[in-house]
Design a protein around this motif. Structure first.
Motif, short mmCIF file in Angstrom:
data_model
loop_
_atom_site.label_atom_id
_atom_site.label_comp_id
_atom_site.label_asym_id
_atom_site.label_seq_id
_atom_site.Cartn_x
_atom_site.Cartn_y
_atom_site.Cartn_z
N VAL A 146 0.82 -1.21 0.00
CA VAL A 146 0.00 0.00 0.00
C VAL A 146 0.86 1.26 0.00
O VAL A 146 0.46 2.29 -0.54
N LEU A 147 2.05 1.18 0.58
CA LEU A 147 2.91 2.36 0.70
C LEU A 147 4.26 2.15 0.02
O LEU A 147 5.26 2.75 0.41
N ALA A 148 4.31 1.33 -0.99
CA ALA A 148 5.58 1.01 -1.63
C ALA A 148 6.12 2.20 -2.41
O ALA A 148 5.36 3.00 -2.95
N PRO A 149 7.44 2.31 -2.51
CA PRO A 149 8.05 3.34 -3.35
C PRO A 149 8.04 2.91 -4.80
O PRO A 149 7.46 1.88 -5.16
N SER A 150 8.68 3.68 -5.63
CA SER A 150 8.81 3.30 -7.02
C SER A 150 9.63 2.02 -7.13
O SER A 150 10.46 1.72 -6.27
N PRO A 151 9.41 1.23 -8.20
CA PRO A 151 10.14 -0.04 -8.34
C PRO A 151 11.66 0.12 -8.35
O PRO A 151 12.38 -0.82 -8.06
N SER A 152 12.13 1.33 -8.68
CA SER A 152 13.58 1.54 -8.77
C SER A 152 14.23 1.80 -7.42
O SER A 152 15.45 1.91 -7.33
N ALA A 153 13.43 1.91 -6.36
CA ALA A 153 14.00 2.18 -5.03
C ALA A 153 14.97 1.06 -4.63
O ALA A 153 14.64 -0.12 -4.76
N PHE A 154 16.12 1.44 -4.14
CA PHE A 154 17.16 0.47 -3.77
C PHE A 154 17.04 0.13 -2.29
O PHE A 154 17.09 1.01 -1.43
N ARG A 155 16.87 -1.14 -2.00
CA ARG A 155 16.71 -1.59 -0.61
C ARG A 155 18.07 -2.07 -0.09
O ARG A 155 18.55 -3.13 -0.49
N ILE A 246 4.89 -0.21 13.74
CA ILE A 246 6.02 -0.08 12.83
C ILE A 246 6.18 -1.33 11.97
O ILE A 246 6.54 -1.25 10.80
N THR A 247 5.89 -2.49 12.53
CA THR A 247 5.92 -3.71 11.72
C THR A 247 4.86 -3.66 10.63
O THR A 247 5.11 -4.05 9.48
N HIS A 248 3.66 -3.17 10.96
CA HIS A 248 2.64 -2.99 9.92
C HIS A 248 3.12 -2.03 8.85
O HIS A 248 2.93 -2.25 7.65
N LEU A 249 3.77 -0.96 9.27
CA LEU A 249 4.26 0.03 8.32
C LEU A 249 5.33 -0.56 7.40
O LEU A 249 5.33 -0.30 6.19
N ALA A 250 6.23 -1.37 7.97
CA ALA A 250 7.28 -2.00 7.17
C ALA A 250 6.68 -2.89 6.08
O ALA A 250 7.10 -2.85 4.92
N ALA A 251 5.70 -3.72 6.46
CA ALA A 251 5.07 -4.60 5.48
C ALA A 251 4.37 -3.80 4.39
O ALA A 251 4.45 -4.13 3.20
N MET A 252 3.67 -2.74 4.78
CA MET A 252 2.96 -1.92 3.79
C MET A 252 3.91 -1.13 2.91
O MET A 252 3.54 -0.74 1.80
N ALA A 253 5.14 -0.92 3.39
CA ALA A 253 6.15 -0.24 2.58
C ALA A 253 6.89 -1.20 1.66
O ALA A 253 7.79 -0.78 0.93
N GLY A 254 6.52 -2.48 1.70
CA GLY A 254 7.09 -3.45 0.77
C GLY A 254 8.32 -4.17 1.25
O GLY A 254 8.91 -4.96 0.50
N ALA A 255 8.76 -3.92 2.49
CA ALA A 255 9.93 -4.64 3.01
C ALA A 255 9.56 -6.09 3.29
O ALA A 255 8.45 -6.39 3.73
N ALA A 256 10.49 -7.00 3.03
CA ALA A 256 10.31 -8.37 3.51
C ALA A 256 10.25 -8.31 5.03
O ALA A 256 11.14 -7.73 5.66
N THR A 257 9.20 -8.85 5.61
CA THR A 257 8.92 -8.62 7.03
C THR A 257 8.73 -9.94 7.77
O THR A 257 7.93 -10.77 7.36
N ILE A 258 9.50 -10.11 8.83
CA ILE A 258 9.31 -11.23 9.75
C ILE A 258 8.65 -10.66 11.00
O ILE A 258 9.26 -9.88 11.73
N ALA A 259 7.39 -11.00 11.21
CA ALA A 259 6.60 -10.46 12.32
C ALA A 259 6.52 -11.49 13.44
O ALA A 259 6.06 -12.61 13.22
N LEU A 260 6.98 -11.12 14.62
CA LEU A 260 7.05 -12.03 15.75
C LEU A 260 5.85 -11.78 16.66
O LEU A 260 5.78 -10.76 17.36
N PHE A 261 4.92 -12.71 16.66
CA PHE A 261 3.72 -12.57 17.49
C PHE A 261 3.92 -13.29 18.81
O PHE A 261 4.64 -14.29 18.90
N LYS A 262 3.22 -12.78 19.83
CA LYS A 262 3.33 -13.39 21.15
C LYS A 262 1.99 -13.36 21.88
O LYS A 262 1.44 -14.40 22.22
#
Length: 310
Positions: A146-155, A246-262
């Motif tokens: 939902v909040l991804a940058p342009s495809p050319s963004a370098f991660r 912030i984890t929700h934000l990371a996923a919506m920004a397109g980062a590969a996200t490992i979410a640790l639930f407890k």
């Protein structure tokens, strides 16, 4: 259609609006009243955002409507996510927005429903006679960030966030120390910026992590601005964190996200994005650390593959 959505809440609560806002933004004029920092990330899809903690929004809660009213007109729909046991808010909204149809809903779905919060928000908008397909909206949010940058963004960042606003959600500091050690081994030869992200809830832990990162080549980002935070996450290759805004934000920004639930229910709060891996605890933290490290190793082996979302 002009729609006013009132949803005051923490970062994660507010971000749950984004999937439906994206679906509606091209055909509706949307105004949102909510809380910072969440509303800072809605701007691309809304006409205006109001901070409900600032004047004149106290008028929403008055025992009698104020003559001055509230901003947000003209509105065809007013959709409010607040508890209103005595009808005060309903009465005020109907007075302030006499031309609009007004709908009030609880902020979250009932626990027994097992419904994702973003889907619940969409379902509420449908009940308010806004044309949406909740299942499609949720599916799209898991396929296209939902909040991804342009495809050319370098991660080129690896980011961990070892906290959240609720201590019950958090794993121990020794857990994160071990994880940082393992991550350092994996990435010591890679051209990645290793960053520990700390917010206000982790302020007391900052000296501990400051000492740790000096020995391991990490850096700390402490309470970055909303713009700086989104920029960082849009350039993050791998993010690891608890169930937090912030984890929700990371996923919506397109980062590969490992979410640790407890302590929270992933049926309601699974982060939304195309590259999300959700992990729940083993019987003891040592086994869980090993599970997380296996996931990291799997990502290292295939950094562009979409991880499973269990």
């Amino acid at each position: 259609m002009n729609i006013l959505i009132i949803r005051p809440g923490a970062l994660g609560d507010t971000l749950m609006l984004l999937p439906c806002l994206r679906a509606l933004s091209q055909t509706h004029r949307i105004v949102v009243a909510g809380r910072r920092p969440g509303i800072d990330f809605l701007g691309h899809y809304v006409h205006t955002c109001f901070d409900i903690d600032r004047s004149p929004w106290y008028r929403l809660f008055l025992a009698r409507p104020a003559a001055e009213g509230l901003p947000g007109n003209p509105s065809d729909r007013v959709i409010c996510f607040l508890a209103d046991p005595d009808g005060t808010i309903q009465n005020n909204l109907e007075t302030y927005y006499p031309q609009a149809k007004t709908f009030l809903f609880p902020s979250l779905p009932a626990p027994h429903q097992g419904m994702h919060v973003a889907e619940y928000v969409c379902q509420c908008l449908v009940k308010a006679r806004v044309a949406l397909n909740p299942k499609k909206v949720l599916h799209d949010a898991t396929e296209i960030p939902v909040l991804a940058p342009s495809p050319s963004a370098f991660r080129d960042h690896l980011v961990i966030h070892p906290g959240s606003g609720d201590k019950k959600k958090n794993y121990s500091l020794p857990f994160w120390v071990k994880l940082m050690e393992e991550l350092g081994k994996f990435y010591q030869r890679a051209p990645l910026h290793m960053k520990v992200l700390l917010g206000p809830a982790e302020a007391k832990q900052r000296p501990f992590f400051q000492e740790l990162v000096c020995a391991q080549g990490w850096t700390i980002s402490f309470t970055p601005s909303s713009d700086a935070l989104l920029h960082l996450l849009r350039h993050t290759l791998l993010f690891i964190g608890h169930d937090s805004g912030i984890t929700h934000l990371a996923a919506m920004a397109g980062a590969a996200t490992i979410a640790l639930f407890k302590a929270s229910d992933p049926r309601l709060w699974r982060p939304l994005g195309p590259r999300v891996r959700l992990l729940q605890p083993e019987e003891d933290e040592k086994k869980f650390k090993a599970q997380v490290i296996r996931e990291i190793e799997g990502f290292i082996a295939s950094p562009h593959a979409a991880p499973s979302t269990t």
